[in-house]
Design a protein around this motif. Structure first.
Motif, PDB file in Angstrom:
ATOM      1  N   PHE A  92     -11.958   4.363  -5.734  1.00 17.74           N
ATOM      2  CA  PHE A  92     -10.824   3.481  -5.466  1.00 17.74           C
ATOM      3  C   PHE A  92     -11.224   2.031  -5.211  1.00 17.74           C
ATOM      4  O   PHE A  92     -10.356   1.178  -5.043  1.00 17.74           O
ATOM      5  CB  PHE A  92      -9.998   4.018  -4.293  1.00 17.74           C
ATOM      6  N   ARG A  93     -12.520   1.733  -5.182  1.00 19.05           N
ATOM      7  CA  ARG A  93     -12.983   0.367  -4.947  1.00 19.05           C
ATOM      8  C   ARG A  93     -12.441  -0.601  -5.998  1.00 19.05           C
ATOM      9  O   ARG A  93     -12.026  -1.707  -5.673  1.00 19.05           O
ATOM     10  CB  ARG A  93     -14.503   0.309  -4.957  1.00 19.05           C
ATOM     11  N   SER A  94     -12.428  -0.196  -7.209  1.00 22.48           N
ATOM     12  CA  SER A  94     -12.025  -1.100  -8.288  1.00 22.48           C
ATOM     13  C   SER A  94     -10.523  -1.345  -8.336  1.00 22.48           C
ATOM     14  O   SER A  94     -10.076  -2.252  -9.025  1.00 22.48           O
ATOM     15  CB  SER A  94     -12.492  -0.546  -9.635  1.00 22.48           C
ATOM     16  N   VAL A  95      -9.736  -0.569  -7.604  1.00 24.38           N
ATOM     17  CA  VAL A  95      -8.283  -0.712  -7.651  1.00 24.38           C
ATOM     18  C   VAL A  95      -7.679  -1.059  -6.293  1.00 24.38           C
ATOM     19  O   VAL A  95      -6.480  -0.893  -6.091  1.00 24.38           O
ATOM     20  CB  VAL A  95      -7.617   0.562  -8.230  1.00 24.38           C
ATOM     21  N   ASN A  96      -8.506  -1.539  -5.354  1.00 24.48           N
ATOM     22  CA  ASN A  96      -7.985  -1.934  -4.046  1.00 24.48           C
ATOM     23  C   ASN A  96      -6.955  -3.036  -4.198  1.00 24.48           C
ATOM     24  O   ASN A  96      -7.175  -4.003  -4.925  1.00 24.48           O
ATOM     25  CB  ASN A  96      -9.105  -2.434  -3.135  1.00 24.48           C
ATOM     26  N   GLY A  97      -5.826  -2.893  -3.508  1.00 17.96           N
ATOM     27  CA  GLY A  97      -4.819  -3.939  -3.553  1.00 17.96           C
ATOM     28  C   GLY A  97      -3.449  -3.434  -3.154  1.00 17.96           C
ATOM     29  O   GLY A  97      -3.239  -2.254  -2.896  1.00 17.96           O
ATOM     30  N   ALA A  98      -2.521  -4.371  -3.096  1.00 15.84           N
ATOM     31  CA  ALA A  98      -1.127  -4.055  -2.823  1.00 15.84           C
ATOM     32  C   ALA A  98      -0.408  -3.986  -4.166  1.00 15.84           C
ATOM     33  O   ALA A  98      -0.410  -4.950  -4.932  1.00 15.84           O
ATOM     34  CB  ALA A  98      -0.507  -5.117  -1.923  1.00 15.84           C
ATOM     35  N   TYR A  99       0.207  -2.860  -4.441  1.00 20.01           N
ATOM     36  CA  TYR A  99       0.911  -2.632  -5.691  1.00 20.01           C
ATOM     37  C   TYR A  99       2.414  -2.624  -5.430  1.00 20.01           C
ATOM     38  O   TYR A  99       2.852  -2.771  -4.294  1.00 20.01           O
ATOM     39  CB  TYR A  99       0.467  -1.303  -6.309  1.00 20.01           C
ATOM     40  N   GLU A 100       3.197  -2.404  -6.461  1.00 17.42           N
ATOM     41  CA  GLU A 100       4.655  -2.365  -6.314  1.00 17.42           C
ATOM     42  C   GLU A 100       5.116  -1.208  -5.437  1.00 17.42           C
ATOM     43  O   GLU A 100       6.090  -1.339  -4.709  1.00 17.42           O
ATOM     44  CB  GLU A 100       5.322  -2.244  -7.687  1.00 17.42           C
ATOM     45  N   ASN A 101       4.427  -0.069  -5.506  1.00 19.47           N
ATOM     46  CA  ASN A 101       4.888   1.124  -4.799  1.00 19.47           C
ATOM     47  C   ASN A 101       3.968   1.602  -3.685  1.00 19.47           C
ATOM     48  O   ASN A 101       4.355   2.471  -2.906  1.00 19.47           O
ATOM     49  CB  ASN A 101       5.082   2.273  -5.794  1.00 19.47           C
ATOM     50  N   LEU A 102       2.745   1.091  -3.622  1.00 23.46           N
ATOM     51  CA  LEU A 102       1.799   1.574  -2.626  1.00 23.46           C
ATOM     52  C   LEU A 102       0.724   0.548  -2.336  1.00 23.46           C
ATOM     53  O   LEU A 102       0.609  -0.465  -3.024  1.00 23.46           O
ATOM     54  CB  LEU A 102       1.171   2.905  -3.052  1.00 23.46           C
ATOM     55  N   LEU A 103      -0.055   0.855  -1.307  1.00 28.29           N
ATOM     56  CA  LEU A 103      -1.147   0.000  -0.863  1.00 28.29           C
ATOM     57  C   LEU A 103      -2.424   0.822  -0.870  1.00 28.29           C
ATOM     58  O   LEU A 103      -2.448   1.932  -0.338  1.00 28.29           O
ATOM     59  CB  LEU A 103      -0.844  -0.508   0.556  1.00 28.29           C
ATOM     60  N   ILE A 104      -3.487   0.294  -1.494  1.00 28.88           N
ATOM     61  CA  ILE A 104      -4.780   0.972  -1.523  1.00 28.88           C
ATOM     62  C   ILE A 104      -5.800   0.058  -0.867  1.00 28.88           C
ATOM     63  O   ILE A 104      -5.989  -1.079  -1.289  1.00 28.88           O
ATOM     64  CB  ILE A 104      -5.240   1.290  -2.965  1.00 28.88           C
ATOM     65  N   SER A 105      -6.457   0.571   0.173  1.00 29.97           N
ATOM     66  CA  SER A 105      -7.508  -0.173   0.858  1.00 29.97           C
ATOM     67  C   SER A 105      -8.609   0.807   1.232  1.00 29.97           C
ATOM     68  O   SER A 105      -8.423   1.658   2.099  1.00 29.97           O
ATOM     69  CB  SER A 105      -6.967  -0.858   2.113  1.00 29.97           C
ATOM     70  N   GLY A 106      -9.736   0.703   0.562  1.00 29.98           N
ATOM     71  CA  GLY A 106     -10.825   1.655   0.799  1.00 29.98           C
ATOM     72  C   GLY A 106     -10.411   3.036   0.356  1.00 29.98           C
ATOM     73  O   GLY A 106     -10.083   3.263  -0.801  1.00 29.98           O
ATOM     74  N   THR A 107     -10.393   3.969   1.292  1.00 31.51           N
ATOM     75  CA  THR A 107      -9.977   5.332   0.964  1.00 31.51           C
ATOM     76  C   THR A 107      -8.536   5.607   1.365  1.00 31.51           C
ATOM     77  O   THR A 107      -8.037   6.702   1.141  1.00 31.51           O
ATOM     78  CB  THR A 107     -10.883   6.367   1.680  1.00 31.51           C
ATOM     79  N   GLU A 108      -7.880   4.626   1.944  1.00 32.65           N
ATOM     80  CA  GLU A 108      -6.492   4.795   2.397  1.00 32.65           C
ATOM     81  C   GLU A 108      -5.508   4.453   1.287  1.00 32.65           C
ATOM     82  O   GLU A 108      -5.598   3.386   0.679  1.00 32.65           O
ATOM     83  CB  GLU A 108      -6.201   3.909   3.611  1.00 32.65           C
ATOM     84  N   ILE A 109      -4.571   5.348   1.048  1.00 34.98           N
ATOM     85  CA  ILE A 109      -3.498   5.144   0.089  1.00 34.98           C
ATOM     86  C   ILE A 109      -2.201   5.331   0.865  1.00 34.98           C
ATOM     87  O   ILE A 109      -1.930   6.422   1.370  1.00 34.98           O
ATOM     88  CB  ILE A 109      -3.585   6.147  -1.074  1.00 34.98           C
ATOM     89  N   VAL A 110      -1.421   4.261   0.978  1.00 29.96           N
ATOM     90  CA  VAL A 110      -0.193   4.300   1.769  1.00 29.96           C
ATOM     91  C   VAL A 110       0.974   3.899   0.872  1.00 29.96           C
ATOM     92  O   VAL A 110       1.004   2.784   0.348  1.00 29.96           O
ATOM     93  CB  VAL A 110      -0.280   3.343   2.979  1.00 29.96           C
ATOM     94  N   PHE A 111       1.933   4.809   0.712  1.00 27.41           N
ATOM     95  CA  PHE A 111       3.140   4.494  -0.044  1.00 27.41           C
ATOM     96  C   PHE A 111       4.088   3.701   0.849  1.00 27.41           C
ATOM     97  O   PHE A 111       4.204   3.973   2.043  1.00 27.41           O
ATOM     98  CB  PHE A 111       3.819   5.780  -0.537  1.00 27.41           C
TER      99      PHE A 111
END
Length: 168
Positions: A92-111
């Motif tokens: 998930f390192r390469s896709v870390n960021g705030a998206y339209e539907n969720l947030l990815i930071s490290g290993t955390e994925i938060v909708f």
């Protein structure tokens, strides 16, 4: 076949291979749900992930050749858990960021639909001083409070703005 070989080498090896080859497919599934990237986050080093893969597989191999007594059970499964944590971080390192539907930071994925509020926004200035400026805390419905450590305070402000916008 020997029970030790099956339980302490073959089963952990199969689990490690499943993790190694399955997480990229999980990432693709999450990215499909994510939508467009709004705020990219800094990507950190790749060397630790490669080292963790090597170390985990070596740890599994060492557990086969040496008898650790009661730790024979613990060592292979520690290798599995360590590999899972580092592999998820690496994938998930390469896709870390705030998206339209969720947030990815490290290993955390938060909708965003799971987020209740940003607890740090409600604290006084004195209470905020107890937290580093690169930390954002997000309260979720199912998993309680999540503490996300970002690279700098600027990223925290950008992510907080996106989350506030999604909460309205």
């Amino acid at each position: 076949m020997n029970f030790k070989l099956i339980f302490f080498f073959i089963v952990p090896l199969c689990l490690m291979l499943l993790i190694s080859f399955g997480l990229p497919f999980y990432k693709k599934n999450i990215i499909k749900k994510a939508g467009n990237l709004i705020v990219p986050l800094v990507k950190k080093g790749k060397a630790q992930t490669v080292g963790a893969y090597i170390f985990a597989y070596c740890l599994l191999a060492v557990s086969v050749f040496f008898d650790f007594g009661k730790l024979n059970f613990v060592i292979p499964f520690c290798a599995i858990f360590g590999l899972f944590i580092c592999a998820k971080e690496g994938v998930f390192r390469s896709v870390n960021g705030a998206y339209e539907n969720l947030l990815i930071s490290g290993t955390e994925i938060v909708f965003y639909d799971e987020i209740v509020n940003l607890p740090l926004e409600e604290l006084s200035i004195e209470e905020k001083e107890n937290y580093p400026e690169n930390v954002i805390i997000i309260a979720t419905k199912k998993r309680g409070k999540k503490q996300l450590i970002l690279n700098n305070a600027d990223e925290v402000l950008k992510v907080a703005a996106v989350v506030k916008e999604k909460l309205v």
